[in-house]
Design an enzyme around this catalytic site. Structure first.
Site, PDB file in Angstrom:
ATOM      1  N   HIS A  93      -8.706 -97.180  38.606  1.00 25.70           N
ATOM      2  CA  HIS A  93      -9.327 -97.962  37.530  1.00 25.70           C
ATOM      3  C   HIS A  93      -8.721 -99.373  37.465  1.00 25.70           C
ATOM      4  O   HIS A  93      -9.430-100.344  37.266  1.00 25.70           O
ATOM      5  CB  HIS A  93      -9.143 -97.247  36.182  1.00 25.70           C
ATOM      6  CG  HIS A  93      -9.962 -95.998  36.070  1.00 25.70           C
ATOM      7  ND1 HIS A  93     -11.113 -95.937  35.326  1.00 25.70           N
ATOM      8  CD2 HIS A  93      -9.809 -94.772  36.627  1.00 25.70           C
ATOM      9  CE1 HIS A  93     -11.627 -94.716  35.421  1.00 25.70           C
ATOM     10  NE2 HIS A  93     -10.853 -94.002  36.194  1.00 25.70           N
ATOM     11  N   ASP A 126     -12.245-100.496  29.937  1.00 26.73           N
ATOM     12  CA  ASP A 126     -12.566 -99.418  30.869  1.00 26.73           C
ATOM     13  C   ASP A 126     -13.435 -98.381  30.151  1.00 26.73           C
ATOM     14  O   ASP A 126     -13.353 -98.204  28.929  1.00 26.73           O
ATOM     15  CB  ASP A 126     -11.257 -98.767  31.327  1.00 26.73           C
ATOM     16  CG  ASP A 126     -11.481 -97.629  32.298  1.00 26.73           C
ATOM     17  OD1 ASP A 126     -11.461 -97.879  33.507  1.00 26.73           O
ATOM     18  OD2 ASP A 126     -11.690 -96.477  31.851  1.00 26.73           O
TER      19      ASP A 126
END
Length: 479
Positions: free
Chosen positions: A16, A119
């Site tokens: 990520h 995110d």
């Protein structure tokens, strides 16, 4: 000139973090009015974030991207619980609030807080953006088809009062608007099939709908149907800006990683002759499965480069490590018998390997970053998903897009669910199919999409234009 300061909050974990930082680099390279602060939450077992961000300090973009490392989180919570990530991120909220408050206090007439880019698993931070009076955007690190799956499941649960976890017992197929083919229930992510995990997972989706927009790491030419379907599913504005890849060097080129040795070995192989097996930073297998894989590789007769990692102790969530001696889990004499045609390694410099002309096929866990890398370099895949949304990605690659061949689409090896061992015959057949159609229809299709992935990013390309729209919207929505 007023600088728009964005707060980037990636989910913990290198997969990520890296794509989000690449996104930050794209933004500051494109527009001199943007500055970015990346706030990094770290798990106890994640040791790579520090060395990765240190390595970026020497790049040109570094002047307008800064990193704030939060103290390592207490991971004593039962880590295998479906809610672990949610609890961990929530516990970091006070730290992040303090970082942003200090930033807002120090902002001058030339620098202004413009918004949060979060995110997909950090939607709880929307509350903080609201407190500071700035808009939130989501950075979605997977496919548009996966985003469509999440939006559809959430509306089934909220509007139609369906118990999503019942799909766990369904052998049939389901209709999802973001897929043109019926989706087998067995390729849904484990997280939506577990009672304790599905609610927080779909809560992220619910919250995403309220943001100003969702930036997706994909491109229009790869997923035209899925991207078109999102508006009908109630998504906010969608910005497909991919493929966002870290192509300029690996995140952990360790002196002892043997990268030079690997590249030297590949230099001695014929073009498209080697099958590469690699399963991501969290990918590993038990000894029984390793022996079946070894047997399949030996019998296939194809040259191979195999990234083999030691699984963490049972019940522990840790990054797999390299074996001191891989012979301890491989069939007796395997390394000697295959010395002429294969190479067993630990960690692999994946981007450099996929870029090498000797690679003819890639046996992959179908993580979205790996999928985009494989497409970028025009390498055909064989699907062997392990966890997260990888089963869904495998289905999309094999059935929807016809860019990959199947070893399994529904294999899984995660906290709660583990599929039976895949036997050598099945693996051998898939490897032969993958490697013997080097000039076939699937290979041509992958090379065509590879070219489109590159064209999407250049001036005038679909992702280039989408990123321009995103920057425009950031500047127009500044408080």
């Amino acid at each position: 000139m007023t600088h728009a300061e964005l707060i980037f909050i990636p989910s913990p974990g290198m997969g990520h973090l890296v794509s989000m930082v690449e996104m930050a680099k794209l933004l500051v390279d494109r527009d001199p009015r943007l500055s970015i602060t990346v706030v990094i939450m770290k798990l106890l077992f994640d040791s790579d974030a520090d060395s990765y961000t240190t390595s970026l300090a020497t790049t040109g973009a570094a002047a307008r991207i800064r990193f704030v490392h939060l103290p390592r989180g207490n991971t004593n919570t039962l880590i295998s619980s479906g809610n672990f990530r949610t609890h961990f991120i929530e516990s970091n909220k006070p730290h992040i609030k303090q970082v942003v408050a200090e930033l807002a206090d120090s902002a001058s007439s030339t620098r202004q807080l413009a918004g949060f880019v979060l995110d997909m698993f950090c939607t709880t931070m929307i509350d903080l953006a609201d407190e500071f009076g700035v808009p939130s955007y989501i950075f979605f690190t997977s496919s548009a088809a996966c985003l469509g799956m999440m939006l559809h499941l959430q509306s089934l649960q909220d509007e139609h009062r369906m118990d999503i976890t019942e799909f766990n017992d369904t052998a049939g197929e389901l209709d999802f608007p973001s897929f043109t083919n019926p989706l087998p229930a067995k390729v849904l992510p484990s997280v939506v099939l577990m009672k304790e995990a599905v609610r927080p997972f779909l809560e992220h989706t619910r919250r995403m709908r309220a943001t100003k927009g969702i930036v997706v790491n994909t491109f229009e030419e790869l997923e035209p149907h899925a991207i078109r379907s999102l508006a009908g599913l109630g998504a906010p504005v969608i910005y497909p800006v991919g493929p966002i890849l870290n192509l300029k060097g690996e995140t952990k080129m360790k002196a002892n990683s043997g990268a030079d040795d690997i590249m030297e070995w590949l230099n001695g192989q014929l073009p498209s002759s080697v099958v590469f097996l690699c399963f991501g930073s969290m990918g590993s297998f038990g000894e029984d499965q390793v022996k079946e894989m070894a047997s399949a590789l030996e019998r296939s007769g194809h040259r191979f480069l195999w990234s083999l990692r030691r699984p963490p102790p049972k019940g522990k969530v840790e990054i797999p490590h390299d074996y001191m001696d891989p012979a301890e889990v491989l069939p007796k004499g395997f390394l000697d018998r295959t010395a002429g045609i294969g190479k067993v390694i630990g960690w692999a410099p994946q981007v450099a390997v996929l870029a090498h002309p000797a690679i003819g096929g890639f046996v992959s866990h179908c993580g979205w970053n790996s999928t985009l890398e494989s497409i970028w370099f025009g390498v055909t895949m064989a699907t062997w998903p392990l966890y997260a949304e990888q089963q869904l990605n495998a289905f999309e690659l094999v059935v929807e897009l016809r860019l990959a061949t199947e070893i399994r689409m529904d294999y899984r090896r995660d906290f709660k669910m583990e599929t039976n061992v895949v036997m050598a015959d099945e693996i051998e057949g898939a490897i032969k199919k993958l490697m013997e159609e080097v000039n076939g229809e699937r290979k041509r299709k992958v090379e065509e999409v590879s070219e489109k992935s590159r064209n999407a990013l250049v001036e005038g390309g679909s992702s280039y234009l989408s990123l321009s729209r995103f920057i425009e919207d950031i500047l127009n929505n500044m408080p």
